[in-house]
Structure formats: structure tokens, C-alpha cells
Design a protein around this motif. Structure first.
Motif, PDB file in Angstrom:
ATOM      1  N   ASP A 145      80.967 -75.566 -27.992  1.00  0.00           N
ATOM      2  CA  ASP A 145      80.352 -75.043 -29.214  1.00  0.00           C
ATOM      3  C   ASP A 145      81.394 -74.461 -30.155  1.00  0.00           C
ATOM      4  O   ASP A 145      81.193 -74.441 -31.368  1.00  0.00           O
ATOM      5  N   HIS A 199      74.082 -77.548 -28.279  1.00  0.00           N
ATOM      6  CA  HIS A 199      73.248 -76.649 -29.068  1.00  0.00           C
ATOM      7  C   HIS A 199      72.880 -77.337 -30.383  1.00  0.00           C
ATOM      8  O   HIS A 199      73.690 -77.401 -31.304  1.00  0.00           O
ATOM      9  N   HIS A 200      71.659 -77.839 -30.453  1.00  0.00           N
ATOM     10  CA  HIS A 200      71.259 -78.617 -31.618  1.00  0.00           C
ATOM     11  C   HIS A 200      70.997 -77.741 -32.838  1.00  0.00           C
ATOM     12  O   HIS A 200      70.893 -78.242 -33.949  1.00  0.00           O
ATOM     13  N   SER A 201      70.848 -76.430 -32.629  1.00  0.00           N
ATOM     14  CA  SER A 201      70.607 -75.535 -33.760  1.00  0.00           C
ATOM     15  C   SER A 201      71.876 -75.255 -34.548  1.00  0.00           C
ATOM     16  O   SER A 201      71.817 -74.782 -35.685  1.00  0.00           O
ATOM     17  N   SER A 202      73.034 -75.530 -33.966  1.00  0.00           N
ATOM     18  CA  SER A 202      74.294 -75.287 -34.662  1.00  0.00           C
ATOM     19  C   SER A 202      75.350 -76.284 -34.184  1.00  0.00           C
ATOM     20  O   SER A 202      75.505 -76.500 -32.994  1.00  0.00           O
ATOM     21  N   LYS A 203      76.052 -76.866 -35.120  1.00  0.00           N
ATOM     22  CA  LYS A 203      77.116 -77.798 -34.801  1.00  0.00           C
ATOM     23  C   LYS A 203      78.387 -77.026 -34.412  1.00  0.00           C
ATOM     24  O   LYS A 203      78.532 -75.842 -34.718  1.00  0.00           O
ATOM     25  N   HIS A 220      72.058 -67.448 -35.656  1.00  0.00           N
ATOM     26  CA  HIS A 220      72.050 -67.631 -34.209  1.00  0.00           C
ATOM     27  C   HIS A 220      73.067 -66.699 -33.579  1.00  0.00           C
ATOM     28  O   HIS A 220      73.974 -66.198 -34.257  1.00  0.00           O
ATOM     29  N   SER A 267      77.788 -66.940 -38.129  1.00  0.00           N
ATOM     30  CA  SER A 267      76.507 -67.076 -37.424  1.00  0.00           C
ATOM     31  C   SER A 267      75.479 -66.042 -37.855  1.00  0.00           C
ATOM     32  O   SER A 267      74.277 -66.286 -37.775  1.00  0.00           O
ATOM     33  N   ALA A 286      66.904 -68.915 -42.059  1.00  0.00           N
ATOM     34  CA  ALA A 286      67.348 -70.208 -41.519  1.00  0.00           C
ATOM     35  C   ALA A 286      68.792 -70.145 -41.037  1.00  0.00           C
ATOM     36  O   ALA A 286      69.664 -69.635 -41.733  1.00  0.00           O
ATOM     37  N   GLY A 287      69.006 -70.653 -39.820  1.00  0.00           N
ATOM     38  CA  GLY A 287      70.371 -70.877 -39.363  1.00  0.00           C
ATOM     39  C   GLY A 287      71.048 -69.741 -38.643  1.00  0.00           C
ATOM     40  O   GLY A 287      72.139 -69.920 -38.103  1.00  0.00           O
TER      41      GLY A 287
END
Length: 302
Positions: A173, A203-207, A64, A39, A61-62
Motif C-alpha cells: 500500500d 486496498h481498493h479504497s486507496s491506490k 482512510h 489520507s 469521500a476518500g
């Protein structure tokens, strides 16, 4: 696993005990280390440092954090119940953190260090409806784990695939796989299970991120590779594979955002002393005529 067919286990009733319980602290640290490596994009830092590059653009980008994330522990046993609790099980009253002027930080600052802000959700084979049923009756490294079973925000149970799928559909998550390998758990998690896990993530920002600290055969490895490369899963940390050692040409090595270690997450200089601690406890129990802890149950396979 290679001992399960040994004549002593198969043909005798000699009491056997295991080293269950000693692995929790190192595996907990390995688990959270991999979450943060992924992360916080640590590999970018590592590669940039080797190349003497000051490259902020690689981090935009990415990235979190883990606040508010739901962690599902599939197999809330001796390892599972320590793997997400241990990293923030600090005694705030005893914790002393000093800055350069040798002044102690405030309690609030300590709390920020001690809490990652995640919630834990437990899954067990059998129901655990009462406080007594949620207690850990095996060996526990002092000061670690969740001996009372008081940490999970919710408990789920079952041995059939539909029960597992219902658990995966609760908006997790992180999925930490901490199951024993049995005929029932072999290839328990495959393409359909990963899709359910992914489709219900909030959490749409991370699968969802999958961590396997049990046995490689619990997961359908081809399905895992596909889920990683297609973006169904956000990443995976694997201390176990199928087979072991993992062949050099196996596609798992090159899967998207995968971190692999050679079945070493439980290792450390503390391993043997803690094993002997269990022996000491059981010698005392034999002397007092008490049941042994960590007894191997024939027929279950663990």
C-alpha cells in the motif's frame, strides 16, 4: 552527490566516513506526516480554516486510516529502517500522557497511541537470511530505528529489475524509496513498475502511495506524473525531484495528490550535533585501533 568525483574520493585511499544514520528520525516524521496529510485530507482543513469555513462535506469521500496497510521499504538501510518504525517506537513503560485532570491514561490507550497497525516489508540489495546479517552496523540515533532488523514481516533482495518487480507485486500500500543513486538505480522505477504496484494492491479504497526520500533520478519523473494523474497511484510524497530545484513550469507541481518539499526532510537543529556524535565515536575507534563506522566504500558510491 556532487562530491563523488572529488580527487580525494577518486584518487586517494584516505578513509572517508559519512553522516549516515542521523537522518532517520526527521525523515521518519516527514514520511508519516505526508501519509497522514494525504489520507486525512489535511489540506481541506487548512484551506477551510484560512477561509473561516466549517465544511464537513469536504471530508466525506476518500478519507482512510493506515491500519492493516503494507509498507515496502525499497532500500532497508539506515534511513529506510527508521522511516516507518520511528513514529511508533515509544517506550510504553515510560510514556506518560495526561488529560486535563492530570491522570495517566491506561496502558491500552498508550498502545493505541504507539501502534499505527501497519506491517513493514524490507528490500535490500544482498540477502539478509540471518539475524546477524540483518543488524545495522552503522551509526544509530539512540532510542530510534530498528538496529536488530527485527521489525520487517518479510525480507526481499536483489539488484535486477525482475527482483524489484517481484517485490512490488506483493500487495504493498506504501512504497518508500530509500536507495542510493547509482547507475543501477537510475530510473529504476517507471511506468511498468507503478502499474505492477497498483495492480497488486489489496486496498481498493486507496491506490498505492509512493514516498521518495532518496534521489529524484531513481524515479522516471514523467512516468510518475502520468501514474498520479491517471489514478494508477493514489499519491506521492517527494522530498527529491529531477532536476533540483524543480522548474516552476514542471508538470510535477500540478500532478494529482502530490506533496513536494525542497530536499529538506532531514533538516533540524539536531543535524550538526548528531554529525559530531559520529565524529566522537570514530575518534574513539581510531584511538582503540578499531574500524571506523559509516565508512564510505569506494566503487559503490555510498
Amino acid at each position: 552527490d556532487h562530491l563523488l568525483q572529488h580527487p580525494i574520493l577518486q584518487e586517494s585511499d584516505i578513509p572517508i566516513t559519512t553522516s549516515s544514520g542521523i537522518h532517520g528520525p526527521p525523515i521518519a516524521e516527514w514520511t508519516v506526516m505526508n501519509w497522514l496529510v494525504s489520507s486525512r485530507k489535511y489540506v481541506n482543513s487548512y484551506e477551510s480554516q484560512k477561509s473561516h469555513l466549517w465544511d464537513k462535506a469536504a471530508y466525506k469521500a476518500g478519507i482512510h486510516d493506515q491500519v492493516g496497510k503494507k509498507v515496502g521499504i525499497l532500500g532497508y538501510g539506515s534511513i529506510g529502517r527508521q522511516s516507518t518504525f520511528h513514529p511508533w517506537s515509544l517506550d510504553i513503560h515510560k510514556l506518560q500522557i495526561h488529560n486535563n485532570e492530570n491522570t495517566t491514561l491506561t496502558t491500552d490507550s498508550c498502545l493505541r497511541v504507539a501502534r499505527i497497525g501497519m506491517t513493514v516489508h524490507a528490500y535490500t540489495a544482498t540477502p539478509r537470511p540471518t539475524p546477524e546479517s540483518r543488524r545495522d552496523s552503522g551509526y544509530i540515533v539512540p532510542g530510534t530505528g530498528d538496529p536488530d532488523g527485527s521489525i520487517p514481516a518479510s525480507w526481499y533482495h536483489g539488484t535486477d529489475r525482475e527482483s524489484i518487480r517481484s517485490f512490488l507485486a506483493t500487495g504493498l500500500d506504501h512504497l518508500v524509496v530509500s536507495l542510493p543513486l547509482t547507475p543501477q538505480t537510475t530510473h529504476l522505477l517507471g511506468g511498468e513498475e507503478f502499474a505492477i504496484l497498483s495492480n497488486h494492491s489489496h486496498h481498493h479504497s486507496s491506490k498505492p502511495y509512493v514516498t521518495n526520500i532518496s534521489r529524484g533520478k531513481v524515479i522516471d519523473q514523467k512516468a510518475l506524473v502520468h501514474a498520479l494523474n491517471s489514478g494508477v497511484l493514489g499519491g506521492a510524497a517527494l522530498d527529491v525531484t529531477d532536476p533540483e530545484p524543480l522548474p516552476k513550469d514542471d508538470p510535477l507541481w500540478e500532478a494529482s495528490n502530490v506533496q513536494i518539499s525542497p530536499h529538506v526532510s532531514s533538516l533540524g537543529v539536531e543535524y550538526s550535533p548528531r554529525s559530531l556524535d559520529i565524529l566522537e565515536v570514530n575518534l574513539g575507534r581510531i584511538a582503540r585501533g578499531e574500524p571506523l563506522i559509516n565508512s564510505y566504500i569506494r566503487g559503490k558510491g555510498y
